[in-house]
Design a protein around this motif. Structure first.
Motif, PDB file in Angstrom:
ATOM      1  N   LYS A 140       6.258  -2.920  17.702  1.00 30.66           N
ATOM      2  CA  LYS A 140       5.552  -2.184  18.752  1.00 30.66           C
ATOM      3  C   LYS A 140       4.164  -2.768  18.976  1.00 30.66           C
ATOM      4  O   LYS A 140       3.738  -2.985  20.127  1.00 30.66           O
ATOM      5  CB  LYS A 140       5.436  -0.706  18.384  1.00 30.66           C
TER       6      LYS A 140
ATOM      7  N   HIS B 293       8.506   0.764  23.361  1.00 28.65           N
ATOM      8  CA  HIS B 293       9.149   1.696  22.427  1.00 28.65           C
ATOM      9  C   HIS B 293      10.367   1.002  21.820  1.00 28.65           C
ATOM     10  O   HIS B 293      11.510   1.258  22.217  1.00 28.65           O
ATOM     11  CB  HIS B 293       9.549   2.985  23.143  1.00 28.65           C
TER      12      HIS B 293
ATOM     13  N   ARG C 252      13.523  -0.255  19.898  1.00 31.01           N
ATOM     14  CA  ARG C 252      14.641   0.252  19.113  1.00 31.01           C
ATOM     15  C   ARG C 252      15.322  -0.983  18.544  1.00 31.01           C
ATOM     16  O   ARG C 252      15.926  -1.759  19.291  1.00 31.01           O
ATOM     17  CB  ARG C 252      15.607   1.083  19.958  1.00 31.01           C
TER      18      ARG C 252
ATOM     19  N   SER D 146      13.903   3.274  15.448  1.00 30.63           N
ATOM     20  CA  SER D 146      12.815   3.345  16.422  1.00 30.63           C
ATOM     21  C   SER D 146      11.762   4.317  15.902  1.00 30.63           C
ATOM     22  O   SER D 146      12.039   5.166  15.040  1.00 30.63           O
ATOM     23  CB  SER D 146      13.325   3.807  17.790  1.00 30.63           C
TER      24      SER D 146
ATOM     25  N   PRO E   7       9.700   7.482  15.469  1.00 30.53           N
ATOM     26  CA  PRO E   7       9.988   8.883  15.835  1.00 30.53           C
ATOM     27  C   PRO E   7       8.950   9.436  16.800  1.00 30.53           C
ATOM     28  O   PRO E   7       7.852   8.883  16.943  1.00 30.53           O
ATOM     29  CB  PRO E   7       9.940   9.597  14.481  1.00 30.53           C
ATOM     30  N   GLY E   8       9.321  10.531  17.461  1.00 29.58           N
ATOM     31  CA  GLY E   8       8.419  11.135  18.441  1.00 29.58           C
ATOM     32  C   GLY E   8       7.070  11.511  17.856  1.00 29.58           C
ATOM     33  O   GLY E   8       6.048  11.497  18.559  1.00 29.58           O
ATOM     34  N   SER E   9       7.050  11.859  16.571  1.00 29.82           N
ATOM     35  CA  SER E   9       5.793  12.230  15.928  1.00 29.82           C
ATOM     36  C   SER E   9       4.885  11.022  15.703  1.00 29.82           C
ATOM     37  O   SER E   9       3.691  11.165  15.436  1.00 29.82           O
ATOM     38  CB  SER E   9       6.077  12.889  14.573  1.00 29.82           C
ATOM     39  N   GLY E  10       5.490   9.808  15.770  1.00 31.95           N
ATOM     40  CA  GLY E  10       4.724   8.600  15.500  1.00 31.95           C
ATOM     41  C   GLY E  10       4.401   8.415  14.033  1.00 31.95           C
ATOM     42  O   GLY E  10       3.558   7.583  13.676  1.00 31.95           O
ATOM     43  N   ASP E  11       5.071   9.168  13.165  1.00 32.41           N
ATOM     44  CA  ASP E  11       4.770   9.137  11.731  1.00 32.41           C
ATOM     45  C   ASP E  11       5.525   8.008  11.034  1.00 32.41           C
ATOM     46  O   ASP E  11       6.755   7.947  11.091  1.00 32.41           O
ATOM     47  CB  ASP E  11       5.130  10.479  11.091  1.00 32.41           C
TER      48      ASP E  11
ATOM     49  N   GLU F 113       7.882   9.291   8.164  1.00 33.41           N
ATOM     50  CA  GLU F 113       9.071   9.974   8.688  1.00 33.41           C
ATOM     51  C   GLU F 113      10.159   8.953   9.024  1.00 33.41           C
ATOM     52  O   GLU F 113      11.340   9.152   8.725  1.00 33.41           O
ATOM     53  CB  GLU F 113       8.729  10.798   9.928  1.00 33.41           C
TER      54      GLU F 113
ATOM     55  N   CYS G 120      13.855   8.627   7.323  1.00 33.65           N
ATOM     56  CA  CYS G 120      15.065   8.601   8.162  1.00 33.65           C
ATOM     57  C   CYS G 120      15.888   7.351   7.866  1.00 33.65           C
ATOM     58  O   CYS G 120      17.118   7.406   7.799  1.00 33.65           O
ATOM     59  CB  CYS G 120      14.679   8.645   9.636  1.00 33.65           C
TER      60      CYS G 120
END
Length: 262
Positions: free
Chosen positions: A90, A98, A100, A131, A133-137, A140, A144
């Motif tokens: 990224k 974004h 993936r 990719s 995650p939506g949280s940008g963490d 996380e 996953c």
């Protein structure tokens, strides 16, 4: 290293092949003559290509922090490195804003098959689509990745996929179809091969093994493969990057990402 240090070397036994250990040695592929020439046809320009290789060795401090933080976050160093690849892609905008990414991870079956460190290739490969995650963490994503990777490491899954692949190859009509199947099966944006902390001595008489690099393996049909080999010796993690079309500053950016998140 032992020979250079003057230690006597015992002869090693010839180990059984992986397929035999998996119980697949009797499931031979019919008409195997159709596969003659597959290796030559995968990439006809293979010998004209000049792969580039780069390396980076993390400090003992950063390696220790990475191990400790990965354990604290209930994930693994391997999956933290996977996350660093995605965050690096990224930052460098190598695969879109974004990204993936298809990431392949070679899996060792040594412990599962109770084979120890015998000299034979005992691996399969897991494939994941990763990719941010939506949280940008960062962590996380690393968790996953571990949750997705774990089921692919089971011996039942490996035997099942090997059996299905062998049955598929038995039914293909010609060499071109074989080439397409093999090429598709090997297709990943990145491959991360992590040997972990290598389980052998580093001191051999007056000789000391400082570090170890690799592996470095480029296979398949794509010229833009990105292969990262990882090994840890003397509490320092080493990264070896191989590609026919390398991404500038990949290793340095991965290191910066790790420093930021550990």
């Amino acid at each position: 290293m032992e020979a250079h240090a003057g230690r006597p070397l015992d002869p090693l036994p010839v180990p059984p092949p992986h397929e035999q250990l998996l119980g697949l040695e009797d499931e031979s592929i019919e008409d195997s003559s159709k596969f003659s020439g597959v290796a030559r046809s995968i990439n006809p320009d293979f010998f004209k290509l000049a792969p580039r290789v780069a390396s980076l060795r993390l400090s003992e401090e950063l390696t220790g922090k990475l191990k400790a933080r990965s354990q604290q976050e209930e994930t693994s160093v391997h999956c933290a490195l996977q996350a660093s690849i995605v965050f690096t892609a990224k930052e460098l905008a190598t695969h879109g804003v974004h990204p993936r990414l298809g990431v392949g991870s070679p899996i060792s079956t040594r412990k599962t098959l109770h084979q120890g460190e015998i000299c034979v290739l005992l691996t399969d490969i897991a494939r994941q689509q990763l990719s941010i995650p939506g949280s940008g963490d960062f962590w996380e994503l690393a968790r996953c990745a571990r949750n997705e990777l774990a089921p692919q490491q089971s011996l039942d899954r490996i035997v099942k996929s090997r059996r299905e692949f062998r049955q598929l190859l038995s039914s293909v009509p010609d060499l071109e179809t074989v080439r397409q199947i093999v090429g598709q099966g090997m297709k990943n944006d990145f491959v991360l091969s992590n040997m972990g902390s290598l389980p052998f001595d580093t001191q051999y008489g007056r000789l000391r093994l400082e570090t170890m690099w690799g592996p470095s393996i480029l296979i398949g049909t794509s010229e833009d493969q990105q292969f990262l080999g990882v090994a840890t010796v003397n509490e320092r993690l080493s990264l070896l990057y191989s590609s026919h079309a390398p991404i500038p500053r990949l290793l340095e950016t991965m290191e910066s990402v790790l420093v930021e998140h550990v």
